[in-house]
Design an enzyme around this catalytic site. Structure first.
Site, PDB file in Angstrom:
ATOM      1  N   HIS A  95       9.135  -8.560  -1.301  1.00  0.00           N
ATOM      2  CA  HIS A  95      10.088  -9.319  -0.473  1.00  0.00           C
ATOM      3  C   HIS A  95      10.759 -10.438  -1.251  1.00  0.00           C
ATOM      4  O   HIS A  95      10.912 -11.559  -0.759  1.00  0.00           O
ATOM      5  CB  HIS A  95       9.402  -9.870   0.778  1.00  0.00           C
ATOM      6  N   ASP A 151       3.132  -9.368   0.086  1.00  0.00           N
ATOM      7  CA  ASP A 151       3.054  -8.249   1.037  1.00  0.00           C
ATOM      8  C   ASP A 151       4.152  -7.231   0.747  1.00  0.00           C
ATOM      9  O   ASP A 151       5.150  -7.532   0.106  1.00  0.00           O
ATOM     10  CB  ASP A 151       3.184  -8.752   2.476  1.00  0.00           C
ATOM     11  N   GLU A 152       3.936  -6.015   1.230  1.00  0.00           N
ATOM     12  CA  GLU A 152       4.925  -4.946   1.213  1.00  0.00           C
ATOM     13  C   GLU A 152       5.649  -4.842  -0.133  1.00  0.00           C
ATOM     14  O   GLU A 152       6.882  -4.935  -0.211  1.00  0.00           O
ATOM     15  CB  GLU A 152       5.916  -5.150   2.361  1.00  0.00           C
ATOM     16  N   VAL A 153       4.877  -4.601  -1.178  1.00  0.00           N
ATOM     17  CA  VAL A 153       5.442  -4.459  -2.525  1.00  0.00           C
ATOM     18  C   VAL A 153       5.891  -3.007  -2.682  1.00  0.00           C
ATOM     19  O   VAL A 153       5.210  -2.171  -3.280  1.00  0.00           O
ATOM     20  CB  VAL A 153       4.412  -4.858  -3.602  1.00  0.00           C
ATOM     21  N   TYR A 154       7.052  -2.724  -2.106  1.00  0.00           N
ATOM     22  CA  TYR A 154       7.549  -1.358  -2.057  1.00  0.00           C
ATOM     23  C   TYR A 154       7.888  -0.802  -3.443  1.00  0.00           C
ATOM     24  O   TYR A 154       8.348  -1.522  -4.317  1.00  0.00           O
ATOM     25  CB  TYR A 154       8.805  -1.276  -1.181  1.00  0.00           C
TER      26      TYR A 154
END
Length: 490
Positions: A95, A151-154
């Protein structure tokens, strides 16, 4: 069913400033009401509203000014005067859209098309996030806790450098994630030994106990487990907390939600849904073993799903939800006593902002109340069947199709009836839109009002305006104009 109140630790109100950053006066009023409602602290996600300096000045918002250094300090002073701790949240891995969207920093992305994930192999990436942390920490004197996101380390592991790193036998994407986070956490602890480092937990949920024990994070971080679901799985959440504790990470946080996690484009908050989420969290807190040392819970209030998504509900629309959720945690349930506390605190008769009664009193008990009422009314109008389905009505589909509009050949009598109806809708909407805009500008920057209008109003109003314009063009072609006009030329 009544549970025990939230056992211990701080109840943090999360302020997501990557959208609709409040004007300073409204920020201060919000802090005052947060304290009155029972909050113990603020988890502030500044993003592009922080006054980054030097080479990082590029990170500041362009649509509206970032908060100044003096304003950041005044926010902290207002919070401390009310007994609220301020914990800044700085994303350091996932993010990072507000950072990596800038052309000068494109080279630090894990993947070219993924703006949110930092490349963990570039030394410049670690230097960048450490400088961000340094500037934030230095502008928060007396800081005790720091949240580093993660968070959410795509798409992690899909970049070319990551693929090369992973080609060595035994290496995994989990280890790649842990390596970067451990590096950042270690450097932060070395720079500021007194700080507790908090991070989101989701990237670690699938990791084995052994992987977590060997991660290097033991003694460095306090995971914050988030779950915003009204039907949160209590057993699964307890199991996760116990696993983290068994891995040597006993100091843990929970994270619930009071707004911004129902739907990406929701504009009116549903209080009951968020109260149910908090009731589930109370069950979790009651079920964990003494080995799990809960540090507190963050009541998240997302303003966007990510930096480039639409605005979620504005704070005034979510204040009844926040009040109800805090009382749920404080009292262990949401019965008549908790409801009475909410209504008394905010001067309202309904828990749901959607059913608030209009009032002529000032919003001193409920900062932003007028905006909340106006947005509810406007949203109801915009979502009404008559307005939404106007283009699909019998008359438009029968006498004013794209075929008719292109040929500018339409039945004048019916077209004029359609036009009259559309103009009436537009007139009523315009009055309400202007009232919303005026009130929104009192609390938020011009850019927020403009964005909200373009996202929520324009998609509904524009088709009506096109109908009016197209009918006008059609009538010019088929109805005599002026005193000397004739139906046909000889």
């Amino acid at each position: 069913m009544k549970s025990s109140p939230w056992p211990k630790g701080k109840k943090l109100v999360h302020l997501d400033l990557k959208g609709a950053p409040p004007r300073l006066d409204y920020f201060h009023k919000s802090i005052e009401i947060f304290s009155q409602l029972g909050a113990d602290g603020l988890l502030v996600e500044y993003e592009d509203m922080f006054p980054y300096a030097g080479e990082l000045e590029v990170l500041q918002a362009k649509d509206h000014p970032a908060y100044s250094r003096e304003e950041i300090l005044s926010i902290q002073d207002a919070a401390k005067a009310r007994g609220l701790e301020v914990i800044p949240l700085v994303q350091t891995f996932g993010h990072m859209e507000f950072v990596l969207k800038h052309r000068s920093l494109w080279g630090l992305r894990e993947m070219p098309q993924c703006l949110g994930t930092l490349n963990p192999h570039r030394e410049g990436g670690v230097q960048l996030v450490m400088e961000m942390l340094r500037q934030v920490v230095e502008l928060h004197p007396g800081l005790n806790n720091l949240h580093i996101g993660a968070d959410e380390v795509y798409m992690l592991g899909e970049g070319e450098e990551s693929k090369l790193w992973l080609s060595t036998s035994g290496r995994t994407v989990e280890q790649l994630f842990l390596s970067h986070v451990t590096t950042v956490a270690k450097m932060a602890k070395e720079a500021w030994p007194h700080l507790n480092i908090i991070m989101w937990d989701d990237m670690m949920r699938g990791m084995s106990l052994d992987t977590l024990k060997a991660s290097g994070l033991v003694g460095l971080v306090q995971p914050m487990l988030w779950d915003y679901n009204a039907a949160l799985d209590v057993d699964q959440t307890v199991s996760l907390l116990e696993k983290y504790s068994s891995a040597g990470l006993p100091e843990l946080w929970g994270a619930s939600c009071f707004k911004g996690a129902t739907c990406v484009h929701t504009s009116v908050t549903n209080t009951q849904r968020h109260v149910e989420n908090h009731l589930q969290w109370l069950k979790v807190a009651a079920a964990v073993s003494p080995a799990v040392k809960l540090q507190g819970i963050a009541l998240t209030g997302w303003q966007r799903y990510d930096h480039l998504s639409v605005l979620c509900e504005l704070m005034p629309l979510a204040l009844p939800s926040l009040a109800a959720c805090l009382q749920t945690l404080i009292q262990g349930h949401f019965g008549p006593e908790a409801q009475a506390k909410v209504t008394e605190s905010l001067g309202i008769t309904s828990m749901e902002v959607e059913t608030l009664e209009r009032t002529s009193v000032t919003d001193s008990l409920f900062p932003g109340r007028m905006l909340a009422e106006l947005v509810v009314e406007l949203t109801s109008m915009l979502n009404s069947e008559d307005v939404r389905q106007f283009e699909n009505g019998m008359y438009v589909r029968g006498w004013l199709t794209p075929y008719h509009r292109r040929r500018r050949l339409a039945n004048p009598l019916i077209s004029m009836q359609i036009q009259s109806q559309a103009v009436m809708f537009l007139s009523v909407l315009e009055q309400k839109v202007e009232a919303v805009r005026k009130e929104m500008l009192r609390l938020y920057p011009d850019s927020t009002a403009q964005e909200w209008m373009e996202q929520h109003v324009s998609p509904v109003v524009a088709p009506l305006q096109r109908i009016v314009e197209d009918i006008g063009a059609c009538l010019l072609e088929i109805v005599p104009q002026g005193d000397g006009a004739s139906l046909a030329k000889p």
